[in-house]
Design a protein around this motif. Sequence first.
Motif, PDB file in Angstrom:
ATOM      1  N   ARG A  58       3.061  -2.930  -0.216  1.00  0.00           N
ATOM      2  CA  ARG A  58       2.068  -3.358  -1.064  1.00  0.00           C
ATOM      3  C   ARG A  58       1.323  -4.556  -0.221  1.00  0.00           C
ATOM      4  NH1 ARG A  58       4.275  -8.470  -5.110  1.00  0.00           N
ATOM      5  NH2 ARG A  58       5.152  -9.274  -3.254  1.00  0.00           N
ATOM      6  N   ARG A  68      -4.262   4.748   0.185  1.00  0.00           N
ATOM      7  CA  ARG A  68      -3.003   5.386  -0.440  1.00  0.00           C
ATOM      8  C   ARG A  68      -1.936   5.465   0.325  1.00  0.00           C
ATOM      9  NH1 ARG A  68      -3.625   7.421  -5.550  1.00  0.00           N
ATOM     10  NH2 ARG A  68      -1.439   8.389  -5.234  1.00  0.00           N
ATOM     11  N   ARG A  83       8.417   0.578  -7.847  1.00  0.00           N
ATOM     12  CA  ARG A  83       7.673   0.877  -8.886  1.00  0.00           C
ATOM     13  C   ARG A  83       7.206  -0.144  -9.629  1.00  0.00           C
ATOM     14  NH1 ARG A  83      10.531   5.435  -9.444  1.00  0.00           N
ATOM     15  NH2 ARG A  83       9.541   7.024  -7.906  1.00  0.00           N
ATOM     16  N   THR A  84       8.367  -1.220  -9.872  1.00  0.00           N
ATOM     17  CA  THR A  84       7.996  -2.414 -10.755  1.00  0.00           C
ATOM     18  C   THR A  84       7.284  -3.350 -10.217  1.00  0.00           C
ATOM     19  OG1 THR A  84      10.206  -1.912 -11.879  1.00  0.00           O
ATOM     20  CG2 THR A  84       9.362  -4.211 -12.234  1.00  0.00           C
ATOM     21  N   GLY A  87       3.359  -2.479  -9.847  1.00  0.00           N
ATOM     22  CA  GLY A  87       2.705  -2.535 -11.021  1.00  0.00           C
ATOM     23  C   GLY A  87       1.723  -1.519 -10.919  1.00  0.00           C
ATOM     24  N   ARG A  88       0.357  -2.396 -11.167  1.00  0.00           N
ATOM     25  CA  ARG A  88      -0.759  -1.460 -11.342  1.00  0.00           C
ATOM     26  C   ARG A  88      -1.135  -0.689 -10.028  1.00  0.00           C
ATOM     27  NH1 ARG A  88      -5.224  -4.219  -9.825  1.00  0.00           N
ATOM     28  NH2 ARG A  88      -4.961  -6.575  -9.724  1.00  0.00           N
ATOM     29  N   LEU A  89      -0.643  -1.445  -8.993  1.00  0.00           N
ATOM     30  CA  LEU A  89      -1.243  -0.891  -7.625  1.00  0.00           C
ATOM     31  C   LEU A  89      -0.335   0.611  -7.455  1.00  0.00           C
ATOM     32  CD1 LEU A  89      -0.405  -3.890  -4.900  1.00  0.00           C
ATOM     33  CD2 LEU A  89      -2.648  -2.707  -5.586  1.00  0.00           C
ATOM     34  N   SER A  90       0.627   0.694  -8.332  1.00  0.00           N
ATOM     35  CA  SER A  90       1.450   2.168  -8.330  1.00  0.00           C
ATOM     36  C   SER A  90       0.536   3.169  -8.174  1.00  0.00           C
ATOM     37  CB  SER A  90       2.292   2.175  -9.511  1.00  0.00           C
ATOM     38  OG  SER A  90       3.464   1.518  -9.307  1.00  0.00           O
ATOM     39  N   SER A  91      -0.778   2.928  -8.907  1.00  0.00           N
ATOM     40  CA  SER A  91      -1.688   4.109  -9.184  1.00  0.00           C
ATOM     41  C   SER A  91      -2.132   4.662  -7.625  1.00  0.00           C
ATOM     42  CB  SER A  91      -2.962   3.572  -9.798  1.00  0.00           C
ATOM     43  OG  SER A  91      -3.537   2.730  -9.254  1.00  0.00           O
ATOM     44  N   ARG A  92      -1.870   3.666  -6.525  1.00  0.00           N
ATOM     45  CA  ARG A  92      -2.387   3.976  -5.259  1.00  0.00           C
ATOM     46  C   ARG A  92      -1.166   4.415  -4.276  1.00  0.00           C
ATOM     47  NH1 ARG A  92      -5.195  -1.113  -3.356  1.00  0.00           N
ATOM     48  NH2 ARG A  92      -5.195  -0.087  -1.255  1.00  0.00           N
TER      49      ARG A  92
END
Length: 226
Positions: A58, A68, A83-84, A87-92
């Motif tokens: 993060r 990425r 993963r939790t 959050g939306r940073l998981s897409s990277r």
Amino acid sequence: MSVASHLAVSPATYDTRIRSLIPLYDELIAEVARALGHAARPVRTIVDLGIGTGALARACLASAPGARVWGIDADPDMMAIARTRLGRLSSRVTMTTGSFLDEPLPACDAIVASYSLHHIRTARAKLAFYRRCYRALRPGGILINGDCAPASTPRGFARDLDLWYTHLGKTFGSRARGRRVYESWADEDVYVPLAEETRLLERAGFSVDVPWRRSPFAVMVGSRRA
Ligand SMILES: C[S@@+](CC[C@H](N)C(=O)[O-])C[C@H]1O[C@@H](n2cnc3c(N)ncnc32)[C@H](O)[C@@H]1O
């Protein structure tokens, strides 16, 4: 070995518990992410070795907004928390379960690690691993390792450990108990002195800097020639 069995900390409580085990945890992670600025090339692909619950990933994504992360960890329960947390940073972020000692490392601009490379048991294995990291990095790329890297002499190491025993003493009620907890990690953890870490990185081909040090912890940067 899973984190739960090694540190006696469940992945669910890792984030609150780790700070009571390791002094300067947050500071070291922030400094590893900050050291991405040492790269002599744009940082687009970052490999996080022992991504754990994702604190360093993060911080790196914030430090390098166009990047990425490819994270690897042997403990899938730790990555489930990552993963939790991301959050939306998981897409990277792409995550792989396995050992960084066995899995092929992707071509990348930076390789980062916090508190995970002390799991490499011998100097020979660490040198071989640093050589693999060097080959995975593109020219101008960097390896950044934040870990315990104590003084070389037994006396210096003992003085360095003072800080850690005092910290653990606060967590476990007495310095003696804290020291026993530290000693219980010895089967698994190998802390390589900073001077030896520097030699291994240089033998693998890197130029070495140490942008942050609070004994016995250090952030070590190995740069691959541009
Ligand atoms: C002390 S935790 C540090 C996690 C995270 N980097 C942090 O700063 O909080 C060490 C992590 O390294 C992982 N690990 C240890 N040896 C490994 C290996 N050979 N391959 C992949 N992961 C490993 C453990 O599963 C654990 O999640």
